[in-house]
Motif scaffolding. Structure first.
Motif, mmCIF file in Angstrom:
data_model
loop_
_atom_site.group_PDB
_atom_site.id
_atom_site.type_symbol
_atom_site.label_atom_id
_atom_site.label_comp_id
_atom_site.label_asym_id
_atom_site.label_seq_id
_atom_site.Cartn_x
_atom_site.Cartn_y
_atom_site.Cartn_z
ATOM 1 N N ALA A 1 0.825 -1.208 0.000
ATOM 2 C CA ALA A 1 0.000 0.000 0.000
ATOM 3 C C ALA A 1 0.857 1.255 0.000
ATOM 4 N N GLY A 2 0.772 2.022 -1.057
ATOM 5 C CA GLY A 2 1.481 3.293 -1.145
ATOM 6 C C GLY A 2 0.510 4.427 -1.393
ATOM 7 N N GLY A 3 0.979 5.641 -1.225
ATOM 8 C CA GLY A 3 0.130 6.800 -1.433
ATOM 9 C C GLY A 3 -0.247 7.035 -2.877
ATOM 10 N N GLY B 1 13.979 5.605 4.367
ATOM 11 C CA GLY B 1 13.262 6.028 3.171
ATOM 12 C C GLY B 1 12.508 7.310 3.420
ATOM 13 N N THR B 2 11.225 7.324 3.082
ATOM 14 C CA THR B 2 10.386 8.496 3.358
ATOM 15 C C THR B 2 10.494 8.871 4.820
ATOM 16 N N GLY B 3 10.546 7.854 5.680
ATOM 17 C CA GLY B 3 10.736 8.051 7.111
ATOM 18 C C GLY B 3 11.747 7.058 7.652
ATOM 19 N N GLY C 1 15.310 -0.218 2.826
ATOM 20 C CA GLY C 1 14.705 1.050 2.429
ATOM 21 C C GLY C 1 15.434 1.668 1.252
ATOM 22 N N GLY C 2 14.754 2.573 0.569
ATOM 23 C CA GLY C 2 15.310 3.172 -0.637
ATOM 24 C C GLY C 2 16.626 3.887 -0.438
ATOM 25 N N LEU C 3 16.797 4.554 0.710
ATOM 26 C CA LEU C 3 18.033 5.295 0.954
ATOM 27 C C LEU C 3 19.223 4.391 1.254
ATOM 28 N N GLU D 1 13.908 11.166 12.960
ATOM 29 C CA GLU D 1 13.412 11.109 11.586
ATOM 30 C C GLU D 1 13.611 12.417 10.822
ATOM 31 N N GLU D 2 13.784 13.521 11.524
ATOM 32 C CA GLU D 2 14.024 14.782 10.825
ATOM 33 C C GLU D 2 15.333 14.758 10.051
ATOM 34 N N SER D 3 16.253 13.893 10.458
ATOM 35 C CA SER D 3 17.515 13.724 9.735
ATOM 36 C C SER D 3 17.561 12.407 8.963
ATOM 37 N N VAL D 4 16.878 11.393 9.491
ATOM 38 C CA VAL D 4 16.915 10.058 8.890
ATOM 39 C C VAL D 4 15.669 9.873 8.024
ATOM 40 N N SER D 5 15.690 10.488 6.854
ATOM 41 C CA SER D 5 14.530 10.473 5.967
ATOM 42 C C SER D 5 14.907 11.149 4.659
#
Length: 366
Positions: free
Chosen positions: A15-17, A155-157, A265-267, A193-197
């Motif tokens: 499920a993705g946005g 990734g996103t988060g 994750g993507g990153l 998460e403000e840095s790891v995202s």
């Protein structure tokens, strides 16, 4: 724990946005062509119709009737009851939607919903890095076996999941493994998460490079590699800061959860720039009164993607001690090792496998 062979079929969903991808698995193998439909994030009725349509299209491809539906869905949520809460990217779910009971009623099947961090960790624990490392330990004649796992998605988060003795640590409030809100190493008043995202990497690069263009993390990685023009040092530092903050937060979790760490994750594709600072944090020290420094972690961290560190990790380090009075000797573990690895399954496959095996094990307990 994982069943060795099982012919029951579980229908799954990614499920993705933007898109919903429906599929089905049997004995840990995808057995249908995935069905991709656009997410309907603003209209609840249309969203539910898309969910029905997707699972129906999958069901028509199956050789036998499915035994369950199992998938990851963003939170906040009451996953045990299958109720999805106020999702930022799914306005239609504001106020709470009983998604699990709805699908169970419609399809007449058990429905299991978890967050993606939990299912990523579960897939890696049952079919990924955990059995892979334990097999390598066995091949080396090392009797050590790992049963616990910290799964991390970048990734996103900043996602996470914890596996304890083969079971998902959901927590009494169903928020176990929430790494995203741990303290930020660089900015103590902010969450990690403000840095790891994705947003963190983009912000750091923009601040350091003084450039106004809104680069994607892929762009920033290619700048770091010299493929695209830009500030290479700023690009590398953007990923290094992510690694530093992630390493600090993961170290907090590793202090309490004694097991392997797997990162996806993507990153994670930028691991060559992320992992050095992440490992430095895990290998860092902390002080006692009087300035005495001790390792931050009781276990020594090893980066298992490095062949030399993997060999050292797999080495059988034990001593033998005599049982007092009796002429008997026993092995004594003299060192503590913490393995850190990248996902070899890939994040999406680990999540799908986690959803599948979670459903199978839940069905076994009915």
């Amino acid at each position: 724990m994982r069943t060795k062979s099982d012919n029951r079929i579980v229908m799954t969903l990614d499920a993705g946005g933007t898109n919903l991808v429906f599929s089905a698995m049997q004995n840990g193998v995808e057995i249908v062509a995935p069905v991709t439909l656009p997410s309907e994030v603003k209209d609840l009725e249309r969203c539910l119709q898309v969910l029905i349509q997707g699972f129906e299209q999958v069901r028509k491809q199956l050789p036998i009737s499915p035994s369950a539906i199992s998938f990851a869905f963003p939170g906040p949520a009451d996953y045990e009851k299958g109720i999805i809460g106020d999702l930022p990217n799914f306005p239609a779910f504001r106020g709470g939607v009983a998604l699990g009971p709805f699908l169970k009623k419609y399809f007449g099947l058990p429905v299991y919903i978890n967050n993606d961090g939990n299912l990523f960790a579960y897939g890696e624990a049952l079919a990924g890095i955990l059995p892979e490392i334990n097999s390598k330990l066995e091949a080396c004649g090392n009797s050590k076996r790992y049963r616990n796992l910290i799964g991390v998605t970048l990734g996103t988060g900043f996602g996470g999941g914890l596996i304890i003795d083969g079971k998902v640590l959901r927590g009494d409030n169903q928020i176990g493994g929430y790494l995203w809100c741990l303290p930020n190493r660089k900015y103590p008043d902010l969450i990690a998460e403000e840095s790891v995202s994705i947003r963190g990497v983009k912000r750091i690069y923009k601040e350091l490079s003084k450039e106004e263009e809104d680069y994607t993390p892929k762009d920033i990685y290619e700048i770091a590699e010299g493929i695209l023009p830009g500030n290479r040092e700023a690009a590398r530092q953007a990923f290094a800061e992510l690694g530093e903050v992630a390493g600090y937060a993961i170290g907090l979790a590793a202090t309490m959860i004694d097991g392997l760490i797997v990162i996806g994750g993507g990153l994670a594709g930028a691991a060559k720039y992320i992992l050095p600072s992440l490992m430095r944090e895990l290998r860092g020290s902390i002080e006692k009164w009087g300035g005495v420094k001790i390792p931050r972690l009781q276990a020594v961290p090893y980066y298992l993607e490095n062949s030399q560190e993997l060999s050292a990790f797999l080495k059988h380090d034990v001593a033998r001690v005599q049982v007092p009075v009796f002429n008997q000797w026993v092995d004594y573990q003299t060192d503590y090792k913490l393995g850190v690895a990248l996902s070899h399954l890939g994040t999406n496959r680990a999540i799908a496998l986690g959803a599948y095996w979670y459903a199978i094990n839940q069905l076994n307990n009915l």
